[in-house]
Design a protein around this motif. Structure first.
Motif, mmCIF file in Angstrom:
data_model
loop_
_atom_site.group_PDB
_atom_site.id
_atom_site.type_symbol
_atom_site.label_atom_id
_atom_site.label_comp_id
_atom_site.label_asym_id
_atom_site.label_seq_id
_atom_site.Cartn_x
_atom_site.Cartn_y
_atom_site.Cartn_z
ATOM 1 N N ASP A 231 -13.681 15.348 52.743
ATOM 2 C CA ASP A 231 -14.637 14.483 52.023
ATOM 3 C C ASP A 231 -13.955 13.608 50.979
ATOM 4 O O ASP A 231 -14.395 12.493 50.729
ATOM 5 C CB ASP A 231 -15.799 15.302 51.442
ATOM 6 N N TYR A 232 -12.853 14.108 50.369
ATOM 7 C CA TYR A 232 -12.184 13.252 49.371
ATOM 8 C C TYR A 232 -11.407 12.110 50.031
ATOM 9 O O TYR A 232 -11.179 11.089 49.397
ATOM 10 C CB TYR A 232 -11.295 14.084 48.439
ATOM 11 N N ILE B 6 -16.416 5.404 51.239
ATOM 12 C CA ILE B 6 -17.838 5.635 50.928
ATOM 13 C C ILE B 6 -17.993 5.942 49.443
ATOM 14 O O ILE B 6 -17.542 6.977 48.965
ATOM 15 C CB ILE B 6 -18.401 6.813 51.761
ATOM 16 N N LYS B 7 -18.655 5.068 48.720
ATOM 17 C CA LYS B 7 -18.777 5.245 47.269
ATOM 18 C C LYS B 7 -20.174 5.735 46.865
ATOM 19 O O LYS B 7 -20.465 5.895 45.697
ATOM 20 C CB LYS B 7 -18.488 3.912 46.553
ATOM 21 N N ASP B 8 -21.028 5.909 47.840
ATOM 22 C CA ASP B 8 -22.404 6.316 47.576
ATOM 23 C C ASP B 8 -22.473 7.848 47.660
ATOM 24 O O ASP B 8 -22.365 8.424 48.746
ATOM 25 C CB ASP B 8 -23.284 5.633 48.651
ATOM 26 N N SER C 26 -12.996 19.205 49.106
ATOM 27 C CA SER C 26 -13.223 19.106 47.658
ATOM 28 C C SER C 26 -13.493 20.460 47.015
ATOM 29 O O SER C 26 -13.483 20.574 45.789
ATOM 30 C CB SER C 26 -14.381 18.148 47.372
ATOM 31 N N ASP C 27 -13.736 21.498 47.799
ATOM 32 C CA ASP C 27 -13.932 22.845 47.252
ATOM 33 C C ASP C 27 -12.615 23.550 46.944
ATOM 34 O O ASP C 27 -12.621 24.690 46.479
ATOM 35 C CB ASP C 27 -14.733 23.715 48.227
ATOM 36 N N VAL C 28 -11.499 22.905 47.268
ATOM 37 C CA VAL C 28 -10.197 23.553 47.057
ATOM 38 C C VAL C 28 -9.384 22.720 46.061
ATOM 39 O O VAL C 28 -8.572 21.882 46.453
ATOM 40 C CB VAL C 28 -9.421 23.693 48.387
ATOM 41 N N VAL D 229 -0.433 11.026 51.196
ATOM 42 C CA VAL D 229 0.020 12.135 50.334
ATOM 43 C C VAL D 229 -1.064 13.213 50.265
ATOM 44 O O VAL D 229 -0.770 14.407 50.346
ATOM 45 C CB VAL D 229 0.381 11.663 48.903
ATOM 46 N N LEU D 230 -2.312 12.786 50.124
ATOM 47 C CA LEU D 230 -3.403 13.770 50.133
ATOM 48 C C LEU D 230 -3.423 14.499 51.478
ATOM 49 O O LEU D 230 -3.610 15.720 51.539
ATOM 50 C CB LEU D 230 -4.744 13.070 49.860
#
Ligand code: TRP
Length: 297
Positions: free
Chosen positions: A49-50, A56-58, A89-91, A143-144
């Motif tokens: 999601d990140y 997606i900015k909404d 995003s939970d990690v 990198v992510l």
């Protein structure tokens, strides 16, 4: 392939409301692959999601799409007892790791990434400044993704062709760190290319895709699904004409999604003549409802 003791990881980006083309081309093969790996290796699957924030900015929309894709995988058979399944995003450690990896990543690695280069080329073609509209999230996307991969000591990353370079960059970053410390700090990952997935045509005959507005929704209501199936494009051959099934869109869609026996019946009906498109649409609709009603529930 032998998955003995191997850690195999895949990330999926939430991008749009899911349709049966996504199911046939991506979701189902990923779940089947997971089942194979689970027997003697470790299967990891997550929703990136990140990575999606770049586009997606909404927030409510991103939350909705993230939930939808997670639900789709679970409803379609991903077993969370056997596959590690999470939302990126939970990690938070992944984002700490990203910062650490940045310190070892030559900037040049990012300059040569296809997605960034394509965005620059588009700007140049339009006469815009090179980096117009390009955010750092897009620039440092690899990198992510390296963090996603290297944080889990991944052996193999299951990806489509467009993502192979990202896995190579992850391997190069791991290599740079290992070289610096002169030992294997991080495992060097390899990619496993998904076979060119089956492409399901949409209701107008082009590839089924949200951007063509020709999709049969995966989790639509019965009446939405009925409406789209009934609007699949047909020609005006006579019902009694003998037809070549390969020329008939309904047949191609059925082949992607309906059970073999139904596909065979449609094939015979077309070849012999006498089976109308309305009848075939009803058979296809029934097959789709049979396949997805329970999953949708
Ligand atoms: N970038 C991938 C895509 O767009 C999604 C992704 C994010 C991913 N992190 C990953 C895939 C790590 C494999 C491994 O499809």
């Amino acid at each position: 392939m032998n998955y003995e003791n191997k850690t195999i990881l895949t990330g999926v980006k939430p991008t749009g409301t899911l349709h049966i083309g996504n199911y046939v081309g991506a979701i189902k093969p990923a779940i089947e692959f997971g089942h194979q790996v689970n027997q003697n290796g470790k299967h990891i699957m997550f929703v990136a999601d990140y990575h999606a924030i770049n586009a997606i900015k909404d927030a409510p929309l991103l939350r909705q799409l993230t939930k939808e894709i997670a639900c789709a995988y679970l409803a379609c058979g991903l077993n969370p007892e056997k596959s590690l399944f999470y939302k990126q995003s939970d990690v938070p450690e992944l984002f700490e790791m990203t910062t650490i990896l940045m310190a070892y990543t030559p900037k040049g690695f990012m300059n040569k990434a296809h997605a960034y280069k394509a965005a620059v080329d588009k700007n140049i073609a339009r006469g815009e400044p090179n980096d117009a509209g390009i955010n750092m999230g897009l620039y440092t996307y690899p990198v992510l993704m390296a963090s996603d991969i290297l944080s889990y000591d991944t052996d193999i990353v299951r990806v489509g062709k467009d993502q192979v370079q990202h896995v190579e960059i992850a391997a190069d970053i791991a290599g740079a760190i290992n070289a610096h410390y002169e030992k294997e700090v991080l495992k060097i990952p390899a990619s496993y290319l998904t076979e060119s997935a089956q492409v399901l045509p949409g209701i107008d005959g082009q590839k089924m895709s949200q951007s063509y507005h020709n999709v049969i929704p995966l989790f639509g209501s019965d009446s939405e699904i009925k409406k789209t199936v009934m609007s699949i494009k047909t020609d005006c051959q006579d019902i009694n004409d003998k037809k070549n099934p390969d020329d008939i869109l309904l047949y191609h869609i059925a082949r992607g999604i309906a059970p073999e026996s139904v596909v065979a019946e449609i094939k015979e009906g077309l070849e012999k003549g006498g089976m109308g498109y309305g009848t075939i649409k009803k058979m296809l609709l029934q097959a789709i409802l049979d396949e997805f009603s329970e999953k949708r529930e």
